[in-house]
Structure formats: C-alpha cells, structure tokens
Design a protein around this motif. Sequence first.
Motif, PDB file in Angstrom:
ATOM      1  N   ASN A 250       2.549  -9.491  -5.825  1.00  0.00           N
ATOM      2  CA  ASN A 250       2.065 -10.663  -6.544  1.00  0.00           C
ATOM      3  C   ASN A 250       3.020 -11.022  -7.686  1.00  0.00           C
ATOM      4  O   ASN A 250       3.316 -12.188  -7.924  1.00  0.00           O
ATOM      5  CB  ASN A 250       0.663 -10.392  -7.080  1.00  0.00           C
ATOM      6  CG  ASN A 250      -0.080 -11.680  -7.346  1.00  0.00           C
ATOM      7  OD1 ASN A 250      -0.016 -12.615  -6.542  1.00  0.00           O
ATOM      8  ND2 ASN A 250      -0.776 -11.753  -8.467  1.00  0.00           N
ATOM      9  N   ALA A 253       5.963 -12.673  -6.131  1.00  0.00           N
ATOM     10  CA  ALA A 253       5.648 -14.055  -5.753  1.00  0.00           C
ATOM     11  C   ALA A 253       5.699 -14.953  -6.976  1.00  0.00           C
ATOM     12  O   ALA A 253       6.285 -16.035  -6.965  1.00  0.00           O
ATOM     13  CB  ALA A 253       4.275 -14.113  -5.108  1.00  0.00           C
ATOM     14  N   SER A 254       5.097 -14.457  -8.049  1.00  0.00           N
ATOM     15  CA  SER A 254       5.037 -15.250  -9.271  1.00  0.00           C
ATOM     16  C   SER A 254       6.440 -15.496  -9.833  1.00  0.00           C
ATOM     17  O   SER A 254       6.742 -16.566 -10.347  1.00  0.00           O
ATOM     18  CB  SER A 254       4.153 -14.504 -10.250  1.00  0.00           C
ATOM     19  OG  SER A 254       4.243 -15.056 -11.492  1.00  0.00           O
ATOM     20  N   SER A 266       5.702 -17.602  -1.117  1.00  0.00           N
ATOM     21  CA  SER A 266       4.585 -17.573  -0.217  1.00  0.00           C
ATOM     22  C   SER A 266       4.694 -16.401   0.757  1.00  0.00           C
ATOM     23  O   SER A 266       3.691 -15.773   1.119  1.00  0.00           O
ATOM     24  CB  SER A 266       4.508 -18.965   0.385  1.00  0.00           C
ATOM     25  OG  SER A 266       4.288 -19.062   1.616  1.00  0.00           O
ATOM     26  N   ILE A 269       3.301 -13.395  -1.045  1.00  0.00           N
ATOM     27  CA  ILE A 269       1.835 -13.401  -1.117  1.00  0.00           C
ATOM     28  C   ILE A 269       1.229 -12.983   0.220  1.00  0.00           C
ATOM     29  O   ILE A 269       0.274 -12.210   0.270  1.00  0.00           O
ATOM     30  CB  ILE A 269       1.323 -14.816  -1.497  1.00  0.00           C
ATOM     31  CG1 ILE A 269       1.612 -15.090  -2.965  1.00  0.00           C
ATOM     32  CG2 ILE A 269      -0.167 -14.953  -1.245  1.00  0.00           C
ATOM     33  CD1 ILE A 269       0.782 -14.276  -3.936  1.00  0.00           C
ATOM     34  N   GLU A 270       1.828 -13.478   1.294  1.00  0.00           N
ATOM     35  CA  GLU A 270       1.299 -13.083   2.606  1.00  0.00           C
ATOM     36  C   GLU A 270       1.396 -11.583   2.799  1.00  0.00           C
ATOM     37  O   GLU A 270       0.473 -10.950   3.310  1.00  0.00           O
ATOM     38  CB  GLU A 270       2.033 -13.830   3.721  1.00  0.00           C
ATOM     39  CG  GLU A 270       1.328 -15.131   4.053  1.00  0.00           C
ATOM     40  CD  GLU A 270       2.238 -16.119   4.762  1.00  0.00           C
ATOM     41  OE1 GLU A 270       3.095 -15.662   5.552  1.00  0.00           O
ATOM     42  OE2 GLU A 270       2.103 -17.327   4.496  1.00  0.00           O
ATOM     43  N   THR A 285      -7.943 -10.661  -5.111  1.00  0.00           N
ATOM     44  CA  THR A 285      -7.526 -11.886  -4.435  1.00  0.00           C
ATOM     45  C   THR A 285      -7.429 -13.059  -5.408  1.00  0.00           C
ATOM     46  O   THR A 285      -6.664 -13.966  -5.200  1.00  0.00           O
ATOM     47  CB  THR A 285      -8.491 -12.223  -3.296  1.00  0.00           C
ATOM     48  OG1 THR A 285      -9.792 -11.836  -3.712  1.00  0.00           O
ATOM     49  CG2 THR A 285      -8.115 -11.505  -2.041  1.00  0.00           C
ATOM     50  N   LEU A 288      -3.984 -13.448  -6.369  1.00  0.00           N
ATOM     51  CA  LEU A 288      -3.177 -13.943  -5.256  1.00  0.00           C
ATOM     52  C   LEU A 288      -3.432 -15.436  -5.047  1.00  0.00           C
ATOM     53  O   LEU A 288      -2.511 -16.218  -4.858  1.00  0.00           O
ATOM     54  CB  LEU A 288      -3.500 -13.163  -3.975  1.00  0.00           C
ATOM     55  CG  LEU A 288      -3.305 -11.641  -4.044  1.00  0.00           C
ATOM     56  CD1 LEU A 288      -3.564 -10.999  -2.690  1.00  0.00           C
ATOM     57  CD2 LEU A 288      -1.898 -11.283  -4.499  1.00  0.00           C
ATOM     58  N   VAL A 291      -1.547 -17.508  -7.639  1.00  0.00           N
ATOM     59  CA  VAL A 291      -0.137 -17.763  -7.353  1.00  0.00           C
ATOM     60  C   VAL A 291      -0.011 -18.738  -6.178  1.00  0.00           C
ATOM     61  O   VAL A 291       0.835 -19.640  -6.179  1.00  0.00           O
ATOM     62  CB  VAL A 291       0.616 -16.448  -7.073  1.00  0.00           C
ATOM     63  CG1 VAL A 291       2.069 -16.732  -6.730  1.00  0.00           C
ATOM     64  CG2 VAL A 291       0.541 -15.528  -8.283  1.00  0.00           C
ATOM     65  N   GLN A 292      -0.903 -18.583  -5.211  1.00  0.00           N
ATOM     66  CA  GLN A 292      -0.871 -19.526  -4.081  1.00  0.00           C
ATOM     67  C   GLN A 292      -1.099 -20.966  -4.555  1.00  0.00           C
ATOM     68  O   GLN A 292      -0.489 -21.894  -4.045  1.00  0.00           O
ATOM     69  CB  GLN A 292      -1.946 -19.157  -3.054  1.00  0.00           C
ATOM     70  CG  GLN A 292      -1.498 -18.037  -2.117  1.00  0.00           C
ATOM     71  CD  GLN A 292      -2.498 -17.805  -1.001  1.00  0.00           C
ATOM     72  OE1 GLN A 292      -3.704 -17.866  -1.229  1.00  0.00           O
ATOM     73  NE2 GLN A 292      -2.004 -17.558   0.197  1.00  0.00           N
TER      74      GLN A 292
END
Length: 875
Positions: A250, A253-254, A266, A269-270, A285, A288, A291-292
Amino acid sequence: MLTRSMVKIAGSVLLASVLSFVQPDAMAANVSSGAVNGVSWHAQDFDAVVDEARAAMMRDPVAALELVSEAEQALAAQGQYTSVQQATISWLRAEALTRLGRPAEALPAAQGALNLLSDTDTRDKLYGDVLVALGRGYKQTSEYGLALENYQSAYEIFRDIGDTRSEAIVLQSIASIYKDAGQYDRSVEYYLTAMERHPGDVQLELAATNNLGNVYRELGEFDGARSQFERAREIAAEMQSPILEARILNNIASLYVGFGNFTEASAAIEQAFAVLPDESRIEWTRFLFGVQAQIAYGRGDYAEAARLTSATFDGLSLRETSQHFAEFHESAAQAYEAVGEWRLATEHLRAYYRLDTQAREVMSSANLTLLGAEFHFAEQELEIARLRSAGLESELELADARFRQRLILASALLTVMFGLSIALMWRQRAARERQVLLERMLFEDGETGLPSRSALQRQIDTLGPLEPGMTVAVALGIDRYDQLEAVLGFSRAAELQRLVVDRIANHEGIDGVALLSPGVVGFMLDGATLEEARYTASRISALFRRPVELADVEIDIDLTAGLDAGDDPASLIKRAVIAIQQARDIHQTVAVFDVEAFGDASLDLSLIGRMTDAMRTGKMTLHYQPKLNLRTGEFDTVEALSRWNDDEHGFVPPDTFIRLAEETGRIRDLTEWGLRQAIADQARMSAAGFDVTISFNISGALVSDPVFAEFALQQVKSARGKFCFEITETAAMQDPQRAMATLRRWMDSGVRIAIDDYGSGLSSLSYLKMLPCHELKLDRAFVQHIATNERDRMLVKSTADLAHSLGLEMTAEGVEDDEGLALLKLFGCDSAQGFGLSRPLPLAALTEFLRNAAQDIKVEPAPLRSVQDRSKRSS
Ligand code: C2E
Ligand code: CA
Ligand code: CA
C-alpha cells in the motif's frame, strides 16, 4: 517585520506510524493465529503465555493484549508472583496498547511497570524496555520532551548492558521523532545508524526500511523510497507476514500515486489485495480503497474515485479521523468536488484542515523538544538552521503544485519552526490535580499560562475603595494582533504574548502583568497619577523598539496603551481596554478612557444609526483604488472601497464600520447602497471616456444570501461596464452548496470573481479548485516586503505559479515601492495594486489619474518606472 520560515509539513506520512514494526524482543515471529480469540493452549504456563504475547506483538497487538490478560490470570491462579512478573505484564500491556494507538491507557500501564521495578536497584533490559514503552506513549500524546527523556535513559541502560538490538530500537524511535519534526535528513541518519548498530536483524531492518521509505517519500526522492519499500516488502515476504506485506504494498502504491504513475500504483494495490488474508481485510481494505480512489482520480475517473472514497470512509466519523487519513481527506475533497458533491467535499476539507493543523502543532512541538534536548547518540550537532535552509532549497525545486500549495499553507500559518505543544490533558489525571487545575483555570490563562484578567481583577479588588485618580489601570494592546496570530498560529502567538509580558514585567516598578484578552495585556499602578501612568506607558512602548525574538525570528511589536483612573474597581480594566481602541481611532499610542466619546455599549448602536444616515446624506462615499494590469500596462480595473467621514468621530476606518455592519445585520443595506453607487460612478467614468471594470467587495454572509444574490445580479446586468466581485475564501464555507450556486450564477452573467486576501485564511488547494473564480488576490501581508524578504519572494512566486496552473490570474495587493513592482512583474503576476501605484481616490481624482495614465501609455508602451513616477505625482 515578520519573517516567515517555510517548513515542509509532515502531513500524513501514509500509514507510517500504524506500522510500529519493531518488536520489543527478538522472539520468533511465527505464531499460529489460533491465539487470536484468546482461548489459549498455554493458560497455565505464565512464561509461555508471555512469550506468546511478545511474539504476537508486532503482527497482532489485539491478540497480544488478550494473551497478556491470560498471563495475568495465570499469575493470579498461581497465587504468588514476583514484582518482576507483574511488571512484565504491565509492560507488555503498554506495548500492545501503544501499538493500538491507545496511549491514554498505555501510559499508566508503563508507569505502573516502572514503579514496580523502581523498588529494586537493577537497571536491566526489562527496565530499559519499560522506558521505551513510556517514551512511545509520550510520543503518541505529543509529549516529545518526556518521550526523548525516556528514550535517552533507556539508551543508556542498553549501552551499559551491551544490548545492541535494543540500542537500535531506541535509535529508530528517535528517528521517528525527527520524522514527526519534519527533519527528514536527520531522521534518515538515525535510521541508518540504527541499522549499523545491530545489523542482520530482519525485524529491525523491516522497520527501518519501511520508515526510510516514508521519509524518502517526504523528501521527494522516489528512487530511494522505492528501493527501501521493495526491501521491506522482501523481508515481510520472507517473514511470511502477508499483513505487513500488504501494508508495504500500500505504501508502494501510494508512492507511485504521488509521482503520477497510476499503472504501477494500481498493480501494487492488486498485489496487496492478493496477499491479504480474508480475515484481516476488514480494517485494512479502507487504506487500499483510499489509494485506489486516488488512482481513479488521477486517471480522471471521478465517479469511481467518489465511490471508492465513500468505501474508504465508510462508517467513520469525519470529525474524528486520525492522521493516517489526512491525505485521503484531501483527495476525497477533490473527488467529491469533481462530481459536484460540494457538501461532502467541504466536510472532507474541514477534516483535512483539522488534521493538518494538528500535524503542524505536533511538528513544531517535536522541533522545540529536539532543539532543547541534548543528544549525542551519533555525536551529531543539531544544525537546525542549515537543515532548514537546505530543506527549503530542495522543497522549492520540487515544482509540484500540490507540494507548493503545502508550502504556502505552511508558511502562512507556521511562521517559525519552533513552538509549544498544545496542552494535552489526559483523562487519568488524579482528582487532586484536577482541583488545582480548576483554580489555575480561573486565574491563569489556559493558552499562555499568564495571569488572567480575573487575577488582575482580584488584585484590584483587594485595594478596597479607590481614590479617584490615584489608581490607574494600564492596558496595552499589541497592534495587528489578529494578523500576527493568524500567521503565527495559536501556540506561537501564545509564546509571543508571554515574551511581551516578560519584557514589560521586567520594567522597574511593574508587577502583576496579566493577559486581559488575546493580544491585550495589562497591569495596575497603585498610587500613581494619570500623568505618571502615561509616562510609564511611553517607557514601555520604548522597550519594544527592540524586536521580540520568537525562537530565531524577530518580530516587531507596536503597543497601544489605554488608561483609566476611575473610582469603580469593577470597570477599571474594561475602560482601560476600551481606551486602547480610542487611542487607535485618534492615531495616538496612548489614550485615557474618554466617557464622552464612548458611551460604552451605546456607542456601537449610535454609530450604526449614524452609518445609516451617512449613506443618505453623502457622508458615506466610495473611493477607488486603481489596479494595474501588468500585461498591458493599463489601469483597467478599480477597486471600490467605502469611506465614511463622520461629523463627530471623524474618519471611521472601513474595517470598523464593516465589522459593525456585519455584526448588526446592516451589511446588506450598506452593500446594496455601495453597488448602486458604484454603478452610477461607473456610468460617469464611462461618460468621461474611461471604461473600467469595478471590483467590488462582498462580505461572506451575503454570498449565501439569495435575496442579495438576486439583487446583485440585476444590478450588474444594468451596469454600463464590467464588474468583479471580491469575496474571501471562507465566504463559501458556511453554506457551500448555496454559495457555489450563487458564484456560478454571477459568473454566468459575466461577473468576474476574485478571491480576496488569499493566503490569510484556509488556502487549501482542493478548496480553491472548488470555488468558481477567475482571480486570486494575494494578501498584502505577503507582498509588502518582497523587496527585502527572500521568503516572501518565494511565496509570491509560487502563488503566481499556483494560480496559473489552476487557470487563474493573480493580483498582488499592497505594492508599496518600485522594487516590489518590478519583482511582481518578474514573477509573472498579472496585476498589481497598492499605495505605490495609487492610493484609493475619490471619483474626480480617479478620473484625473486615469487620464494621466492613458497619456503616459501613449508615450511609453512598457512603463514600469514611469507608472511609478506618474502615480507619485497624482497621489
Ligand atoms: P481589502 O478588500 O483587502 O481592500 C484593500 C485594503 O488595502 C484597503 O483598505 C486599501 O486602502 C488597502 N491598501 C491598498 N493598497 C495598500 C498598500 O499598498 N499598503 C497598505 N498598507 N494598504 C493598502 P481599506 O480601504 O481600509 O479597507 C479595508 C477593508 O475593508 C478592505 O480590505 C475590505 O475588506 C473592507 N471594505 C472596504 N470597503 C468595503 C465595502 O464597501 N464593502 C465590504 N464588504 N468591505 C469593504
Ligand atoms: Ca478587496
Ligand atoms: Ca484584500
């Protein structure tokens, strides 16, 4: 003069402190999660349960907490136990509670453990561990001084017993304080030193690398951050800890989001979703999704961003979210704004603002502590100044608009780097302390710790009946205090007031100096005449020819004094305070309370009555201040400013009567009068051959007043020329839905909208993006000193860039000299306004001014200098 230092805001280091990685002891990390529900297979065996608890600590503090309770029960069942065993229980409980972010419970637990151990003389590892736990608890409550003290004591113990692993843990804890303080370079040093101190330990390395990743991210070093996070992720995978792995993913991703790489973001995150075990998804979640949502927003899919945002905050109260959500609030505001959900956008913005303010307070408190503390762990000197300026350079180089926006926020509100922490009171305070506190609250100002007005009143009351003219109350108001407070923030403003009081109290023959209201201090001179008091007041003013030094910043202070020597002990202070305003109204530095001029409360009422008359009788007029378009060299706009000359009171400053009108509900009348007047004046100017846009100030309350909105619309439609409405940033805060709708309607009918006094208020980028407007008017506090102040220059420059990147124009207000004007042009400002160009002028003088200006332009097309000379001639 006020010097602004810019400090980068720690903001929300994403999930950084959620990850309290380091385990208190080097126990095996692989524990079956079967212990989570508290039904243990080891209930009988104290040591075994303790080991379980230690091992579970990092992965699952909730489970650890339950195991601690079990161990406690096991102890109770045994019937006899040592104080070391009890202390161990309390310590582990404290450890678990800090990891769960519950310092109010953790602190007493750790303190309890310490008390149990203090009976013995041994300063062993457990003792050190307890000190570390205490330090962590204090850090969470922003009591950085106590945190550092405990870390230092723990460090000494670990060094004495040669426990390098624990030493490394302490070094990491100190690193995280530097991180909170926004001193990222220093923080990196400590993390690296920690790793060197005890190499080859996966858990320590995991904690260090993840934290280093966050610090590098704050420093804008993408590669550094990524490689640290990748390493952390590797270790988490080796440790077979999917939860940690997901958290680090995470973070990765961020990081990618921050650098605009949404594909990689992305993907990360996946992967996080893929590794996260189902049972731990619930709370995690959110992050998550958060960030999504940022990814979706970055890709322009606003509906999806809004949907994911609502999943992020599902079931949370927006008023109580923690720092970890700060960034998510900011992006939430953007997402909701994009889909037209203004109410939600504003709510998130408020939440962001709350957290941001909090982060800044925490940061300055950490800084203050670090400055005061003497740490020699790595034989490093605290080169705060160097770091700060180095940090500044690198910050400016990061030409990311969002980042710059933060700088503006920071510098507007955080003038100096050091400050005092907000007094945090903890629930578990003993009743006795509460009693003392209550008394103190009465006679001591809560924010500054200075004696309160009640304390001064008590002193006056002890004098008994007063002999008229022989007891003088002296009140001293810090000029422009509101502005100072807005720029400094509350805690530093409190410090400033303390310094002012200190200086006054050091003056001979003065004691009992109290804080009467924000920015107003006072004392009593018993047995002194008014003449003597006047003399004393002037001596005190002279004390402030030397600026006040707040941390390392010099602030010029001017004081205005009000005196009263009446015989009513109950109104002495009040009258002295009123006399300050009387002094200001007549442009004096000292005034004695004048009953004639100020019939107390009735004054405001009579003033407001006279104001209404003034509009009818022509005593109220509009003056116009020309605004120079720096691109064309023309004065194409004039700002209408109300002027009132009262027969009795003379010139009444607009700030005074506008505030009064707002408070008494007359602002609509005044504004409607002004608008009609401006339209009539515009027609006259047009007839004289000058088509100028009139810029017109509209008070916040009116922006969400539908009757006024309609009136204004009809008026400007009937006008000969163009209009611009100036509103402040906060104008749309109260009722955003309605305010935005009004602004849009005005805009649609051709009215220009300018955000006035920009930088003096909220100044949030996402909020700004929400406001329908064409122009930013940068507050004159930021412009006035650009010729001499480096930081102000950077601010003006970055605000101009910010405005342009949002498709807005920027006007600089308060230009007072040639040099300032040249700089503004250099920085790409679109327009400038200020005494240096022209003061506000009555209509006839304005027409004359515009005529001269037009002639000059014909002669000289790029007339920076000549504009100056001309304006000097005509003003
Ligand atoms: P503002 O909207 O920020 O207006 C600019 C103020 O800055 C004016 O003060 C102007 O005289 C002053 N100013 C302009 N250039 C310089 C400069 O170079 N140096 C300095 N030191 N000051 C400069 P003023 O006329 O005293 O107005 C004060 C405030 O009162 C205005 O601030 C505005 O908020 C409010 N105001 C004035 N007239 C009206 C009005 O008709 N309606 C409303 N709602 N507000 C008004
Ligand atoms: Ca204005
Ligand atoms: Ca202004």
